[in-house]
Design an enzyme around this catalytic site. Sequence first.
Site, PDB file in Angstrom:
ATOM      1  N   HIS A 156     103.535  61.358 114.401  1.00  0.00           N
ATOM      2  CA  HIS A 156     103.413  60.289 115.440  1.00  0.00           C
ATOM      3  C   HIS A 156     102.239  60.466 115.937  1.00  0.00           C
ATOM      4  O   HIS A 156     101.935  60.008 117.375  1.00  0.00           O
ATOM      5  CB  HIS A 156     104.509  60.250 116.458  1.00  0.00           C
ATOM      6  N   SER A 277      73.341  53.530 115.049  1.00  0.00           N
ATOM      7  CA  SER A 277      73.574  51.968 115.624  1.00  0.00           C
ATOM      8  C   SER A 277      72.122  51.788 115.863  1.00  0.00           C
ATOM      9  O   SER A 277      71.135  52.316 116.291  1.00  0.00           O
ATOM     10  CB  SER A 277      74.163  52.453 117.113  1.00  0.00           C
ATOM     11  N   LYS A 283      74.476  57.484 118.724  1.00  0.00           N
ATOM     12  CA  LYS A 283      75.414  57.433 117.768  1.00  0.00           C
ATOM     13  C   LYS A 283      75.350  57.935 116.377  1.00  0.00           C
ATOM     14  O   LYS A 283      74.030  57.942 115.715  1.00  0.00           O
ATOM     15  CB  LYS A 283      75.949  55.976 117.607  1.00  0.00           C
ATOM     16  N   GLU A 290      84.482  54.228 107.032  1.00  0.00           N
ATOM     17  CA  GLU A 290      84.876  52.959 107.598  1.00  0.00           C
ATOM     18  C   GLU A 290      84.912  51.855 106.328  1.00  0.00           C
ATOM     19  O   GLU A 290      85.956  51.192 106.143  1.00  0.00           O
ATOM     20  CB  GLU A 290      84.151  52.476 108.644  1.00  0.00           C
ATOM     21  N   GLN A 322      91.969  32.956  83.348  1.00  0.00           N
ATOM     22  CA  GLN A 322      90.457  32.968  83.494  1.00  0.00           C
ATOM     23  C   GLN A 322      90.226  33.981  84.883  1.00  0.00           C
ATOM     24  O   GLN A 322      89.190  34.394  84.783  1.00  0.00           O
ATOM     25  CB  GLN A 322      89.760  31.966  83.006  1.00  0.00           C
TER      26      GLN A 322
HETATM   27  N1  ARG Z   1      87.047  32.036  79.145  1.00  0.00           N
HETATM   28  C1  ARG Z   1      88.295  31.920  78.868  1.00  0.00           C
HETATM   29  C2  ARG Z   1      89.296  33.116  79.654  1.00  0.00           C
HETATM   30  O1  ARG Z   1      88.358  34.011  80.176  1.00  0.00           O
HETATM   31  C3  ARG Z   1      88.625  32.720  77.296  1.00  0.00           C
HETATM   32  C4  ARG Z   1      89.920  32.092  76.610  1.00  0.00           C
HETATM   33  C5  ARG Z   1      89.926  30.445  76.629  1.00  0.00           C
HETATM   34  N2  ARG Z   1      90.653  30.014  75.769  1.00  0.00           N
HETATM   35  C6  ARG Z   1      91.078  28.784  75.657  1.00  0.00           C
HETATM   36  N3  ARG Z   1      92.094  28.380  74.938  1.00  0.00           N
HETATM   37  N4  ARG Z   1      90.312  27.948  76.633  1.00  0.00           N
HETATM   38  O2  ARG Z   1      90.424  33.242  79.880  1.00  0.00           O
END
Ligand code: ARG
Length: 469
Positions: A156, A277, A283, A290, A322
């Site tokens: 605590h 600082s 300081k 941090e 993606q």
């Molecule tokens: N740039 C795409 C990714 O990073 C690659 C795969 C894309 N595939 C597709 N069928 N558009 O996921």
Amino acid sequence: MDMARGPRLKTQLDETAARFTASVFFDWRLLPFDVKGSIAHVTMLAEQQIIANDDAKTIIAGLNQVLEEWQTGRLSPHLEWEDVHMNVEGRLNEIIGPVSGMLHTARSRNDQVALDMHLYMLEVGSRLKAGLHALIAAMVQRAVEDLDVIIPGYTHMQAAQPILLSHHWMAYKSMFVRDYDRLEQWYDRTSCSPLGAGALSGTPYPTNPERTRELLGLKRVYDNSIDAVSDRDFLMEFLSWASLTGIHMSRLAEELVLWSSQEFGYIRIADEYSTGSSIMPQKRNPDVAELTRGKAGRVIGRMQGLLTTMKGLPLAYDSDMQEDKEAVFDVVDTMISLLTVVPPMLTTLRVNRERILRRLGNDYTAATDLADLLVTKGMTFREAHHLVGRLVSLLEAAGKGFQDVDAKWLKDVVPEIRPEWLKHLSPSDLVEKRTQPMATATSRVREQIEEAQSWLMRHNDFGGENFSP
Ligand code: ARG
């Protein structure tokens, strides 16, 4: 040449849409892995007589040139080629001409990008293991150096019972060893090849996914082509690992911030890891600690981002996936920077022994042990707890510690407690009484240290001390 458009799409992609959908500006780092995967793929295609040997040779030579141009900084990303995969193929076409068109036989970008991410993560995994090894070594080094230091342990955030500072450091060691184990287990699961899945259903060519796996040095092939292209578990698991490891470093960092404050003064973080600082000349800000704490928040945020992206996606590949790249790459970079800076900050900090000693004499962390002792003299623990509580409030009111008690005063105020019982209550008496396994006695902590040193030796196959970003 626009590889992915073809006659179905009549006009060019709108420029803003192209920028919006392109990943090439952030997936560029995958290029060496993309080339590696392509070389294995082409080798297999030739072995299976899906393409001619001579064509495979031409393609492989061209791919190696693309890689070399990338390594020497002579290759730049093209927006119109959308992603790293089509950039490689586009450049290959410029170098070797139409033969390049055979590279993508029996493959889709869906299994290709999944493979690239696996290969990339495995390389990163090895570096992170080395970084964790260095962190664990730093923890153990601190434990060795500080074995003579006793601090109040806290529950605590109240001073509870005295412990060896080394025991405290070794608690972090144990957390980081678990992180290391988790990373190894993740590494093993990630060593799996999706190549051969094609877009999602496999391909009608007589490919040999087992052979590409072997060429790439991976442990397994996915057993389901749909799973192979839609699985991002290995990335979400990685982000969870990073979050947990980040939290461990963050808790440690929080203690360093606290302990280096004027109020505690237990440690002094080296100048190399402290900042000044701009306004207050007195300081020494614990910025590195941090930010270690701060970056854990960022990593957790990235994890939540990808979990949220994935949660509603239907099988198999969807473009949403993606989004995994920036999240994962940012976390990889963050973890590498943390594992670079935290170990030397730990090994260079100084423990302020005098300050801790003065602080130690001034608390009542011996109270539990005094109560335990009264129990051996025939009281119930509740009675003892009550009596010691009374003694502590009287001492507190008088501004005294257990060591200042004189026999006469004690006889007047709490006659049930005999003065000689207060004799063996020094912090080191208390520490050395705790001799069971896992406890804080020096002999036990020394055992933990020896075990950890042998762990470090056994896990040195990644060259821990050679960790570099
Ligand atoms: N740039 C795409 C990714 O990073 C690659 C795969 C894309 N595939 C597709 N069928 N558009 O996921």
